[in-house]
Design a protein around this motif. Sequence first.
Motif, PDB file in Angstrom:
ATOM      1  N   UNK A  85      -2.916  15.529  -2.934  1.00 43.78           N
ATOM      2  CA  UNK A  85      -3.792  14.431  -3.370  1.00 43.78           C
ATOM      3  C   UNK A  85      -4.155  14.557  -4.848  1.00 43.78           C
ATOM      4  N   UNK A  86      -4.551  15.749  -5.291  1.00 48.54           N
ATOM      5  CA  UNK A  86      -4.982  15.910  -6.689  1.00 48.54           C
ATOM      6  C   UNK A  86      -3.857  15.562  -7.672  1.00 48.54           C
ATOM      7  N   UNK A 144      -7.285   5.716   0.490  1.00 47.68           N
ATOM      8  CA  UNK A 144      -8.159   5.633  -0.674  1.00 47.68           C
ATOM      9  C   UNK A 144      -7.685   6.427  -1.882  1.00 47.68           C
ATOM     10  N   UNK A 145      -6.481   6.962  -1.856  1.00 49.17           N
ATOM     11  CA  UNK A 145      -5.958   7.614  -3.065  1.00 49.17           C
ATOM     12  C   UNK A 145      -4.458   7.309  -3.158  1.00 49.17           C
ATOM     13  N   UNK A 146      -3.847   7.528  -4.314  1.00 51.36           N
ATOM     14  CA  UNK A 146      -2.429   7.145  -4.466  1.00 51.36           C
ATOM     15  C   UNK A 146      -1.496   7.851  -3.470  1.00 51.36           C
ATOM     16  N   UNK A 147      -1.835   9.101  -3.095  1.00 53.01           N
ATOM     17  CA  UNK A 147      -1.020   9.777  -2.077  1.00 53.01           C
ATOM     18  C   UNK A 147      -1.083   9.028  -0.756  1.00 53.01           C
ATOM     19  N   UNK A 148      -2.307   8.801  -0.259  1.00 54.85           N
ATOM     20  CA  UNK A 148      -2.409   8.195   1.077  1.00 54.85           C
ATOM     21  C   UNK A 148      -1.948   6.742   1.067  1.00 54.85           C
ATOM     22  N   UNK A 149      -2.118   6.066  -0.084  1.00 54.30           N
ATOM     23  CA  UNK A 149      -1.632   4.680  -0.172  1.00 54.30           C
ATOM     24  C   UNK A 149      -0.101   4.663  -0.114  1.00 54.30           C
ATOM     25  N   UNK A 150       0.533   5.642  -0.771  1.00 57.99           N
ATOM     26  CA  UNK A 150       2.003   5.714  -0.714  1.00 57.99           C
ATOM     27  C   UNK A 150       2.466   6.033   0.705  1.00 57.99           C
ATOM     28  N   UNK A 151       1.761   6.957   1.359  1.00 60.87           N
ATOM     29  CA  UNK A 151       2.125   7.290   2.749  1.00 60.87           C
ATOM     30  C   UNK A 151       1.940   6.071   3.650  1.00 60.87           C
ATOM     31  N   UNK A 152       0.862   5.315   3.434  1.00 63.36           N
ATOM     32  CA  UNK A 152       0.633   4.113   4.250  1.00 63.36           C
ATOM     33  C   UNK A 152       1.754   3.107   4.010  1.00 63.36           C
ATOM     34  N   UNK A 153       2.207   3.007   2.744  1.00 65.47           N
ATOM     35  CA  UNK A 153       3.319   2.110   2.422  1.00 65.47           C
ATOM     36  C   UNK A 153       4.578   2.505   3.201  1.00 65.47           C
TER      37      UNK A 153
END
Length: 332
Positions: A85-86, A144-153
């Motif tokens: 995430x960081x 809520x962060x670019x990592x989890x948003x990419x995973x959701x994508x």
Amino acid sequence: MKLLVTGGCGFIGSNFIRHVLGAHPEDRVVNLDRLTYAGNPANLADVEGDTRYAFVHGDICDAALVRDVARGVDAVVNLAASTHVDRSLMEPDEFLRTDVFGVFTLLEAVRDLKIPRLLHISTDEVYGSVEHGSSREGDALRPSNPYSASKAGGDLLALAYWQTHRVPVVITRSSNNFGPFQYPEKVIPLFVTNALEDTPLPLYGDGRNVRDWLYVLDNCAAIDLVLRRGKDGEVYNIGGGHEVENVVLTRQILRLTGKPETLIQPVRDRPGHDRRYALDSKKVQQLGWAPRHAFAAALEATVAWYREHEAWWRPLKSGEFRAYYARQYGRG
Ligand code: NAD
Ligand code: DAU
């Protein structure tokens, strides 16, 4: 089964390959890994000579290569990802590339080659922070962060390929894993190795964020079960069922390493830091899975593993790792 495992030189991937070769003597595994900073061939040194195992150095975004290595397999298990995430807060590009476009590349190959199964490994982070209760598979995704948003994508694309093209996709979403061979940027190996080195443990914010800890071998058993018994088009949550506040976890690590609590160093919070994740895992339990490792004993075994494997983690904490830390703490 003949499996293509992607990201097999990472933390969960290497534990999963070892699990498969141990649990299924008739299986064969091809491991496709780009060997990013998080991919380490040493994680699989013990299986290198196994004739059922083969390694291919390459990228899941390389469509021609993916087609080459996927031809003839019974299933693809996708563990290749950018995962920290960081880092996604500082360098999001690579997250979008691998965690979205890489998934797309695999989906196209599976569709084209008519491979019977694509098991895509995802995360509880796609549900976002959960104040009360626990997330179920059908809940809305609120990353809520670019990592989890990419995973959701990646998840949504995979489910769309099931809806539109009947590509036989199954997804697992697990909670925080811990255990041997985890790159020491993640909180447990970072804090254990910092404690062993008598350096401060940087605890974000008020230290009261909650994670649900899952021993990596329990996740491997669940992934294996879903691979063989899961239903196409379905998502399976895999939760450890052991929620802990970060500050409590930190104190446990210090106790197990025999180090003083003065090593705890409160630092600026992670931007957008999710407060709590929690999963409802009834669906995978109905397939016959339950975690077999109690948290306290598994944490103790993990601390012992890092204590005994200094030669594995010490080189990882120099070079690229130091540069990453300088970037992280230089940001504000
Ligand atoms: P990791 O960072 O330890 O390993 C990732 C691996 O993927 C590395 O070997 C890396 O070299 C490889 N890789 C990265 N980009 C690649 C690319 N483009 N092509 C080929 N290989 C590539 O990750 P991990 O912790 O083992 O996580 C594995 C999967 O499990 C990820 O999808 C992650 O989102 C998911 N997950 C992890 C956790 C956890 O707590 N570690 C929890 C839930 C879900
Ligand atoms: O929940 C599953 C996710 O768990 C996976 O999808 C991710 O790939 C994996 O990295 C992990 O994400 P987290 O952000 O939860 O893990 P991390 O180890 O980075 O942090 C765990 C908690 O510890 C979190 O609340 C932030 C805190 N933390 C972390 C670090 C690295 C600190 O307090 N200090 C630190 O230095």
